[in-house]
Design a protein around this motif. Structure first.
Motif, mmCIF file in Angstrom:
data_model
loop_
_atom_site.group_PDB
_atom_site.id
_atom_site.type_symbol
_atom_site.label_atom_id
_atom_site.label_comp_id
_atom_site.label_asym_id
_atom_site.label_seq_id
_atom_site.Cartn_x
_atom_site.Cartn_y
_atom_site.Cartn_z
ATOM 1 N N PHE A 1 -3.586 10.441 0.655
ATOM 2 C CA PHE A 1 -3.445 9.269 1.524
ATOM 3 C C PHE A 1 -3.930 9.632 2.924
ATOM 4 C CE2 PHE A 1 -0.254 9.146 -1.771
ATOM 5 C CZ PHE A 1 -0.331 7.853 -2.255
ATOM 6 N N PHE A 2 -4.600 8.681 3.561
ATOM 7 C CA PHE A 2 -5.155 8.908 4.898
ATOM 8 C C PHE A 2 -4.690 7.775 5.799
ATOM 9 C CE2 PHE A 2 -8.572 8.567 8.113
ATOM 10 C CZ PHE A 2 -8.599 9.881 8.568
ATOM 11 N N VAL B 1 0.824 -1.221 0.000
ATOM 12 C CA VAL B 1 0.000 0.000 0.000
ATOM 13 C C VAL B 1 0.851 1.261 0.000
ATOM 14 C CG1 VAL B 1 -1.874 -1.184 1.208
ATOM 15 C CG2 VAL B 1 -0.227 0.157 2.528
ATOM 16 N N ALA B 2 2.153 1.117 0.293
ATOM 17 C CA ALA B 2 3.048 2.280 0.265
ATOM 18 C C ALA B 2 3.447 2.661 -1.154
ATOM 19 C CB ALA B 2 4.295 2.012 1.101
ATOM 20 N N LYS B 3 3.156 1.787 -2.126
ATOM 21 C CA LYS B 3 3.475 2.097 -3.513
ATOM 22 C C LYS B 3 2.541 3.189 -4.019
ATOM 23 C CE LYS B 3 5.053 -2.633 -4.489
ATOM 24 N NZ LYS B 3 4.795 -3.874 -5.270
ATOM 25 N N ARG C 1 4.125 4.415 10.169
ATOM 26 C CA ARG C 1 5.041 5.510 9.853
ATOM 27 C C ARG C 1 6.032 5.117 8.761
ATOM 28 N NH1 ARG C 1 6.660 8.556 15.390
ATOM 29 N NH2 ARG C 1 7.561 9.976 13.865
ATOM 30 N N ALA C 2 6.305 3.824 8.630
ATOM 31 C CA ALA C 2 7.141 3.361 7.513
ATOM 32 C C ALA C 2 6.407 3.586 6.188
ATOM 33 C CB ALA C 2 7.499 1.889 7.688
ATOM 34 N N ILE C 3 5.102 3.306 6.184
ATOM 35 C CA ILE C 3 4.288 3.584 4.995
ATOM 36 C C ILE C 3 4.341 5.079 4.686
ATOM 37 C CG2 ILE C 3 1.943 3.591 4.061
ATOM 38 C CD1 ILE C 3 1.385 1.105 5.818
ATOM 39 N N ALA C 4 4.149 5.896 5.720
ATOM 40 C CA ALA C 4 4.169 7.347 5.541
ATOM 41 C C ALA C 4 5.518 7.812 5.005
ATOM 42 C CB ALA C 4 3.848 8.040 6.867
#
Length: 373
Positions: free
Chosen positions: A135-136, A61-63, A88-91
């Motif tokens: 993004f939320f 989902v971080a893509k 926070r890694a995704i962010a």
């Protein structure tokens, strides 16, 4: 590295000081509570085979170059399992590619602070600002039980992001079925997507985490002491707490941790659930040092000594307890979170530039850390 702390505030309007002690209160200029932080990345998230699926889901989902496949992603797991780190890694990945303005990152408490004005007009305007993001990301979904009025608003935000094919990620303790306070309409929406369950970290991960921490902070412990730490503290928050105490001891005492001191710190940490360090204790210690009343630090008084003491208390509470900026604002008499950010940054600068200030902060830290013994 696994680390769950309340999420840091976003970059806000720069506040210039009129003096070295006065705090200028200005309204927040942005909605999202985002800040780039290389401490919380996928590379620093330690895990083994049993948590491959939630980590792979988070990376997917971080893509930012593909439409959302799993929307929303709900990351669930017990306290200390690393949910906030993954969020926070995704962010961090999104911010690197799309910039801070593309993302809303916060927890339920942050969201509640944005809706302090409960009027329909103010609510609608805040919603418009949030849905402009692409993004939320929302942490501590279980805290909705404390802010029931937010559930209807969260449904509206959810629909806006989902209808526009914008990625959402939520974190909560346990699974969705464990939270019977959720409105059925909200629960059903959260169940549309993918649930990734984080499992408690195994002994080998805790040993690796402790070993890395000791190396980075140049603390010497024997292998037996490391194993003892990891056996006794399965909860990462407690494990981080005892490591913080070991680090503080070395920094403040300017010596390695002896076997006696190690055992004393272990015993004290075992009792932290019944005798925790609290904001009230920190505020009381700072007030006593400056020969003030606790209520002075929580007031709107602008006397030079009171303002400085208040800023130091905010800094210590943030540093020792990891309290979020909105939460700190409420603790100190309803201050705006930008006021707290300014205070913490100011004391940080004082510590770097002024040796006496650094010594004072270390002295107060020591008093706070030993206050519950």
């Amino acid at each position: 590295m696994l680390y769950e702390t309340p999420l840091a505030s976003a970059a806000t309007k720069q506040v210039s000081a009129a003096s070295n002690t006065a705090v200028q209160e200005t309204p927040a200029s942005v909605v999202s509570r985002t800040v780039p932080n290389t401490q919380f990345t996928f590379d620093t998230f330690l895990h083994n085979a049993k948590n491959i699926f939630p980590v792979a889901s988070a990376k997917e989902v971080a893509k930012t170059d593909i439409p959302p496949k799993y929307n929303p992603l709900v990351i669930a797991g017990p306290s200390g399992s690393g949910k906030t780190h993954l969020l926070r890694a995704i962010a961090h990945s999104i911010i690197e590619l799309r910039g801070e303005e593309s993302i809303f990152l916060g927890n339920i408490e942050d969201l509640a602070s944005l809706y302090q004005d409960g009027s329909p007009g103010a609510r609608f305007e805040m919603r418009k600002k949030i849905v402009q993001k692409n993004f939320f990301l929302l942490d501590d979904l279980q805290r909705l039980e404390d802010f029931p009025i937010l559930q209807e608003e969260l449904i509206a935000l959810f629909d806006a992001f989902h209808d526009n094919n914008k990625q959402m990620v939520f974190c909560c303790t346990d699974g969705l079925t464990a939270h019977n306070f959720l409105l059925p309409t909200l629960r059903s929406r959260l169940e549309w997507g993918l649930l990734a369950q984080l499992k408690p970290q195994d002994m080998d991960i805790r040993i690796k985490y402790v070993t890395n921490y000791l190396k980075n902070n140049q603390i010497k412990l024997t292998n037996d002491q490391i194993i003892l730490l990891c056996q006794r503290f399965g909860d990462f928050r407690l494990l981080q707490g005892v490591l913080l105490k070991l680090s503080a001891f070395k920094e403040l005492m300017h010596t390695e941790v002896s076997e006696y001191e190690f055992n004393q710190i272990i015993e004290h940490t075992d009792n932290t659930k019944t005798n925790p360090l609290t904001p009230d204790i920190i505020i009381g210690i700072v007030a006593k040092h400056y020969m003030l009343q606790t209520k002075d630090l929580l007031s709107e008084k602008r006397h030079q000594k009171i303002v400085l003491a208040r800023q130091i208390a905010m800094y210590l509470t943030r540093t020792l307890l990891g309290s979020s900026y909105p939460a700190l604002g409420r603790m100190f008499g309803g201050k705006d979170h930008s006021t707290v950010i300014y205070a913490v940054n100011k004391i940080n600068k004082f510590i770097v530039k002024n040796k006496d200030t650094k010594l004072l902060i270390n002295e107060l830290k020591e008093k706070c850390l030993t206050a519950t013994k």
